[in-house]
Design an enzyme around this catalytic site. Structure first.
Site, PDB file in Angstrom:
ATOM      1  N   ASP A 183       0.812  -1.220   0.000  1.00  0.00           N
ATOM      2  CA  ASP A 183       0.000   0.000   0.000  1.00  0.00           C
ATOM      3  C   ASP A 183       0.842   1.265   0.000  1.00  0.00           C
ATOM      4  O   ASP A 183       0.431   2.291   0.543  1.00  0.00           O
ATOM      5  CB  ASP A 183      -0.958   0.034   1.214  1.00  0.00           C
ATOM      6  CG  ASP A 183      -1.731  -1.259   1.360  1.00  0.00           C
ATOM      7  OD1 ASP A 183      -2.286  -1.708   0.350  1.00  0.00           O
ATOM      8  OD2 ASP A 183      -1.766  -1.817   2.474  1.00  0.00           O
TER       9      ASP A 183
ATOM     10  N   LYS B 144       2.232   2.251  -5.083  1.00  0.00           N
ATOM     11  CA  LYS B 144       2.911   1.770  -6.307  1.00  0.00           C
ATOM     12  C   LYS B 144       2.074   2.060  -7.544  1.00  0.00           C
ATOM     13  O   LYS B 144       2.597   2.356  -8.606  1.00  0.00           O
ATOM     14  CB  LYS B 144       3.153   0.242  -6.230  1.00  0.00           C
ATOM     15  CG  LYS B 144       4.061  -0.177  -5.109  1.00  0.00           C
ATOM     16  CD  LYS B 144       4.144  -1.679  -5.001  1.00  0.00           C
ATOM     17  CE  LYS B 144       2.850  -2.339  -4.564  1.00  0.00           C
ATOM     18  NZ  LYS B 144       2.434  -2.071  -3.202  1.00  0.00           N
ATOM     19  N   GLY B 145       0.739   1.987  -7.374  1.00  0.00           N
ATOM     20  CA  GLY B 145      -0.166   2.206  -8.508  1.00  0.00           C
ATOM     21  C   GLY B 145       0.041   3.581  -9.118  1.00  0.00           C
ATOM     22  O   GLY B 145       0.168   3.719 -10.328  1.00  0.00           O
TER      23      GLY B 145
ATOM     24  N   GLY C 166      -4.311  -4.335  -4.471  1.00  0.00           N
ATOM     25  CA  GLY C 166      -5.243  -3.299  -4.904  1.00  0.00           C
ATOM     26  C   GLY C 166      -4.499  -2.003  -5.063  1.00  0.00           C
ATOM     27  O   GLY C 166      -3.748  -1.601  -4.201  1.00  0.00           O
ATOM     28  N   HIS C 167      -4.650  -1.409  -6.223  1.00  0.00           N
ATOM     29  CA  HIS C 167      -4.032  -0.115  -6.440  1.00  0.00           C
ATOM     30  C   HIS C 167      -5.138   0.905  -6.646  1.00  0.00           C
ATOM     31  O   HIS C 167      -6.098   0.634  -7.360  1.00  0.00           O
ATOM     32  CB  HIS C 167      -3.203  -0.092  -7.712  1.00  0.00           C
ATOM     33  CG  HIS C 167      -2.080  -1.070  -7.705  1.00  0.00           C
ATOM     34  ND1 HIS C 167      -1.189  -1.169  -6.681  1.00  0.00           N
ATOM     35  CD2 HIS C 167      -1.699  -1.973  -8.628  1.00  0.00           C
ATOM     36  CE1 HIS C 167      -0.307  -2.098  -6.973  1.00  0.00           C
ATOM     37  NE2 HIS C 167      -0.592  -2.614  -8.137  1.00  0.00           N
TER      38      HIS C 167
ATOM     39  N   ARG D  45       1.735 -29.123  -8.661  1.00  0.00           N
ATOM     40  CA  ARG D  45       1.435 -29.534 -10.041  1.00  0.00           C
ATOM     41  C   ARG D  45      -0.032 -29.941 -10.202  1.00  0.00           C
ATOM     42  O   ARG D  45      -0.382 -30.802 -10.984  1.00  0.00           O
ATOM     43  CB  ARG D  45       2.354 -30.678 -10.519  1.00  0.00           C
ATOM     44  CG  ARG D  45       3.648 -30.226 -11.120  1.00  0.00           C
ATOM     45  CD  ARG D  45       4.690 -29.750 -10.121  1.00  0.00           C
ATOM     46  NE  ARG D  45       4.995 -30.674  -9.067  1.00  0.00           N
ATOM     47  CZ  ARG D  45       5.924 -31.618  -9.121  1.00  0.00           C
ATOM     48  NH1 ARG D  45       6.631 -31.768 -10.204  1.00  0.00           N
ATOM     49  NH2 ARG D  45       6.161 -32.381  -8.083  1.00  0.00           N
TER      50      ARG D  45
ATOM     51  N   GLN E 281       1.762  -6.191  -3.634  1.00  0.00           N
ATOM     52  CA  GLN E 281       2.201  -6.366  -2.245  1.00  0.00           C
ATOM     53  C   GLN E 281       3.593  -5.734  -2.084  1.00  0.00           C
ATOM     54  O   GLN E 281       3.865  -4.754  -2.747  1.00  0.00           O
ATOM     55  CB  GLN E 281       2.190  -7.835  -1.812  1.00  0.00           C
ATOM     56  CG  GLN E 281       0.810  -8.421  -1.690  1.00  0.00           C
ATOM     57  CD  GLN E 281       0.353  -9.124  -2.956  1.00  0.00           C
ATOM     58  OE1 GLN E 281       1.161  -9.647  -3.704  1.00  0.00           O
ATOM     59  NE2 GLN E 281      -0.917  -9.123  -3.198  1.00  0.00           N
TER      60      GLN E 281
ATOM     61  N   THR F 275      -7.406  -1.026  -0.204  1.00  0.00           N
ATOM     62  CA  THR F 275      -8.162  -0.898  -1.455  1.00  0.00           C
ATOM     63  C   THR F 275      -9.040  -2.121  -1.691  1.00  0.00           C
ATOM     64  O   THR F 275     -10.160  -2.029  -2.170  1.00  0.00           O
ATOM     65  CB  THR F 275      -7.174  -0.758  -2.642  1.00  0.00           C
ATOM     66  OG1 THR F 275      -6.327   0.355  -2.395  1.00  0.00           O
ATOM     67  CG2 THR F 275      -7.888  -0.549  -3.960  1.00  0.00           C
ATOM     68  N   THR F 276      -8.523  -3.300  -1.338  1.00  0.00           N
ATOM     69  CA  THR F 276      -9.239  -4.536  -1.633  1.00  0.00           C
ATOM     70  C   THR F 276     -10.223  -4.908  -0.541  1.00  0.00           C
ATOM     71  O   THR F 276     -11.350  -5.302  -0.801  1.00  0.00           O
ATOM     72  CB  THR F 276      -8.225  -5.685  -1.848  1.00  0.00           C
ATOM     73  OG1 THR F 276      -7.369  -5.308  -2.919  1.00  0.00           O
ATOM     74  CG2 THR F 276      -8.910  -6.989  -2.199  1.00  0.00           C
ATOM     75  N   THR F 277      -9.823  -4.768   0.717  1.00  0.00           N
ATOM     76  CA  THR F 277     -10.669  -5.272   1.800  1.00  0.00           C
ATOM     77  C   THR F 277     -11.335  -4.166   2.615  1.00  0.00           C
ATOM     78  O   THR F 277     -12.251  -4.448   3.384  1.00  0.00           O
ATOM     79  CB  THR F 277      -9.821  -6.099   2.787  1.00  0.00           C
ATOM     80  OG1 THR F 277      -8.772  -5.238   3.276  1.00  0.00           O
ATOM     81  CG2 THR F 277      -9.197  -7.306   2.121  1.00  0.00           C
ATOM     82  N   GLY F 278     -10.845  -2.951   2.485  1.00  0.00           N
ATOM     83  CA  GLY F 278     -11.387  -1.862   3.296  1.00  0.00           C
ATOM     84  C   GLY F 278     -10.920  -1.914   4.745  1.00  0.00           C
ATOM     85  O   GLY F 278     -11.329  -1.100   5.571  1.00  0.00           O
TER      86      GLY F 278
ATOM     87  N   ARG G 140      -5.557  -0.001   8.169  1.00  0.00           N
ATOM     88  CA  ARG G 140      -4.162  -0.414   8.257  1.00  0.00           C
ATOM     89  C   ARG G 140      -3.572  -0.001   9.595  1.00  0.00           C
ATOM     90  O   ARG G 140      -3.957   1.020  10.160  1.00  0.00           O
ATOM     91  CB  ARG G 140      -3.358   0.229   7.130  1.00  0.00           C
ATOM     92  CG  ARG G 140      -3.847  -0.206   5.765  1.00  0.00           C
ATOM     93  CD  ARG G 140      -3.231   0.632   4.648  1.00  0.00           C
ATOM     94  NE  ARG G 140      -3.806   0.255   3.355  1.00  0.00           N
ATOM     95  CZ  ARG G 140      -3.980   1.093   2.336  1.00  0.00           C
ATOM     96  NH1 ARG G 140      -3.630   2.354   2.458  1.00  0.00           N
ATOM     97  NH2 ARG G 140      -4.495   0.673   1.212  1.00  0.00           N
TER      98      ARG G 140
HETATM   99  P1  GDP Z   1      -0.446   0.427  -3.864  1.00  0.00           P
HETATM  100  O1  GDP Z   1      -1.125  -0.888  -3.792  1.00  0.00           O
HETATM  101  O2  GDP Z   1       0.969   0.380  -3.414  1.00  0.00           O
HETATM  102  O3  GDP Z   1      -0.596   1.087  -5.191  1.00  0.00           O
HETATM  103  O4  GDP Z   1      -1.153   1.396  -2.832  1.00  0.00           O
HETATM  104  P2  GDP Z   1      -2.715   1.659  -2.638  1.00  0.00           P
HETATM  105  O5  GDP Z   1      -3.276   2.156  -3.898  1.00  0.00           O
HETATM  106  O6  GDP Z   1      -3.357   0.524  -1.953  1.00  0.00           O
HETATM  107  O7  GDP Z   1      -2.667   2.808  -1.545  1.00  0.00           O
HETATM  108  C1  GDP Z   1      -2.124   4.024  -1.759  1.00  0.00           C
HETATM  109  C2  GDP Z   1      -3.191   5.074  -1.465  1.00  0.00           C
HETATM  110  O8  GDP Z   1      -2.578   6.304  -1.230  1.00  0.00           O
HETATM  111  C3  GDP Z   1      -4.133   5.317  -2.628  1.00  0.00           C
HETATM  112  O9  GDP Z   1      -5.410   5.614  -2.118  1.00  0.00           O
HETATM  113  C4  GDP Z   1      -3.541   6.539  -3.324  1.00  0.00           C
HETATM  114  O10 GDP Z   1      -4.504   7.316  -4.011  1.00  0.00           O
HETATM  115  C5  GDP Z   1      -2.979   7.283  -2.173  1.00  0.00           C
HETATM  116  N1  GDP Z   1      -1.777   8.040  -2.433  1.00  0.00           N
HETATM  117  C6  GDP Z   1      -0.763   7.741  -3.283  1.00  0.00           C
HETATM  118  N2  GDP Z   1       0.217   8.662  -3.178  1.00  0.00           N
HETATM  119  C7  GDP Z   1      -0.188   9.554  -2.229  1.00  0.00           C
HETATM  120  C8  GDP Z   1       0.397  10.718  -1.641  1.00  0.00           C
HETATM  121  O11 GDP Z   1       1.499  11.113  -1.961  1.00  0.00           O
HETATM  122  N3  GDP Z   1      -0.315  11.354  -0.674  1.00  0.00           N
HETATM  123  C9  GDP Z   1      -1.544  10.943  -0.267  1.00  0.00           C
HETATM  124  N4  GDP Z   1      -2.167  11.621   0.695  1.00  0.00           N
HETATM  125  N5  GDP Z   1      -2.132   9.845  -0.796  1.00  0.00           N
HETATM  126  C10 GDP Z   1      -1.458   9.158  -1.748  1.00  0.00           C
END
Ligand code: GDP
Length: 450
Positions: free
Chosen positions: A13, A16-17, A40-41, A142, A240, A315-318, A321
């Protein structure tokens, strides 16, 4: 820089997305190489939010090829829903390609995952219960069923039968529980055997997904070679993160695949020589979902502030963290393990208003021993407390910063401290969820698209 791997440097989290989405603009292909729909991204584009579980983050760029590599395990129902959802929002998914060798999550994997976690009770791993672990277990035994099997009904049926056979005991236990539930709540539990485990229905369903997904199924390793050999940039997108790696993370509180950079080769079908750079994505503080050791965890107001300001819900489970101070002992370990060339620090904006800032620089075991390196022994890690370096905090909101000079001096000092400690330069800093909320440190990378 044709081959660029993006990995999570912590417990996931990290954002990375967003980083992949930004770099994808200047790449020609984006490949996911491991994990399943337990990842989940979230990407925010012009205020609109997109959530991806399986499809690589680059899909929002219509001219890119987005590959689900052989190292991924995929649930065709989830993938189909994701494809349909994107189409409904007007996103063109024609560039999607799915490896014929990727393994399929079957209904019994999901049932076994749920039952396994329930059985472990307090010792549960905290899996997302999407069947990922049992699917990888079948792959290693397998007994896995692959994407290409959906294209041949006879083979598919035979393989499902073979895969079900050794699970009879566990599945029998499930059906006993089901009968009990039916007695307790007859209106919610229909009569008869669990329809999700019916061989005929399962085969039909997966054949039908095979038909629908066929246009996307391909020899994806070859597609990667074509791009790399033409000197075009391919981004390998990890799901992950390093500290959840099956071999190198905090076992058994890990994921069932290898998110480290080395796994990009296996999970995409390219050689180590195809990887030119590895970038590690690091949140400016630390979070973790589910169970497992977390030496810098905060269970106080500061931790709650990080949850709130950072919107720290999966993102996936709500699931909420767990939060804590940045752990540089773990980060230095992750940097070496992945041989990172660059760091991307995300969510620096979340730290505004926290005074002072802390970063863990060593652990102390319950016996008083000091660890400057990440300890290999689980007993030490589970009881370790972190010791910190204190740095001055900053109050300014960072959301509008676009260059290094816009950042408050304390934020720059914090970044410098992290980079010096880990010994890896920071190339990019993210200061908000939107794609333009970034600060490039030094030169932007020269990526080559088609
Ligand atoms: P990933 O699985 O590594 O891509 O991460 P997630 O998408 O699960 O979680 C990252 C969360 O942080 C998402 O809701 C993004 O929109 C948000 N996010 C990403 N970069 C930033 C940032 O620089 N600042 C803030 N406040 N939120 C961010």
């Amino acid at each position: 820089m044709p081959g660029l791997v993006i990995v999570g440097a912590q417990w996931g989290d990290e954002g990375k997305g967003k980083v992949t989405d930004l770099l994808a603009e200047r790449a020609s292909m984006i490949v996911r190489f491991q994990g399943g729909n337990n990842a989940g991204h979230t990407i925010v584009r012009d205020g609109e939010q997109f959530k991806f579980h399986l499809i690589p983050s680059g899909i929002l760029h219509p001219d890119k090829t987005c590959v689900i590599g052989n190292g991924v395990v995929l649930d065709p129902r989830v993938l189909w829903e994701e494809i349909s959802g994107l189409r409904r929002r007007g996103v063109d998914v024609a560039g999607l390609r799915i490896s014929a060798n990727a393994h399929l999550i079957m209904p019994y994997h999901v049932l076994l995952d749920t039952a396994g976690e329930a059985k472990l009770g307090k010792l549960s791993i905290g899996t997302t219960r999407r069947g990922i672990g049992p699917c990888y277990a079948d792959k290693a035994s397998r007994l896995g069923i692959r994407v290409q099997d959906m294209l041949d009904e006879k083979i598919l049926r035979k393989k499902i039968m073979a895969a079900l056979e050794p699970k009879q005991q566990a599945l029998r236990e499930l059906s006993v529980r089901r009968r009990k539930l039916r007695r307790e709540t007859p209106e919610e539990m229909p009569d008869g055997p669990d329809p999700r485990l019916d061989l005929h229905a399962m085969t039909e369903e997966y054949v039908s997904y095979g038909h629908r997904l066929e246009p996307y199924i391909a020899d994806t390793a070859r597609l990667c070679w074509e791009q790399l050999d033409a000197d075009r940039t391919v981004i390998f997108e990890g799901a992950q993160a390093t500290m959840l790696d099956l071999d190198h993370g905090t076992y058994p509180f890990v994921t069932s695949s290898n998110p480290v950079a080395g796994a990009a080769c296996v999970g995409a079908g390219v050689g180590p020589g195809d990887i030119d750079e590895v970038w590690g994505v690091v949140k400016a503080y630390q979070t973790r979902v589910g169970s497992g050791p977390f030496p810098t965890e905060l269970e106080d107001e500061t931790g709650a502030m990080m949850v709130e300001r950072g919107d720290e819900f999966g993102t996936t489970t709500g699931r909420q963290r767990r939060t804590g101070w940045l752990d540089l002992v773990a980060l230095r370990y992750a940097a070496r393990l992945n041989k990172m060339d660059a760091l991307v620090i995300t969510k620096l904006d979340v730290l505004a208003g926290i005074h002072p800032l802390r970063a863990a620089v060593r652990y102390r075991s319950s016996e008083g021993a000091v660890f400057e390196e990440f300890p290999y022994h689980q007993s030490i890690l589970h009881s370790a407390t972190a010791e910190y370096e204190e740095l001055p905090g900053f109050d300014a909101e960072l959301g509008d910063c676009r260059s290094e000079a816009d950042l408050p001096p304390e934020a720059r000092d914090y970044l410098r401290f992290v980079s010096d400690y880990v010994g890896v330069p920071i190339r990019m800093v993210s200061v908000g969820p939107d794609r333009d909320q970034v600060v490039w440190m030094g030169e932007k990378p020269a990526l080559r698209a088609a």
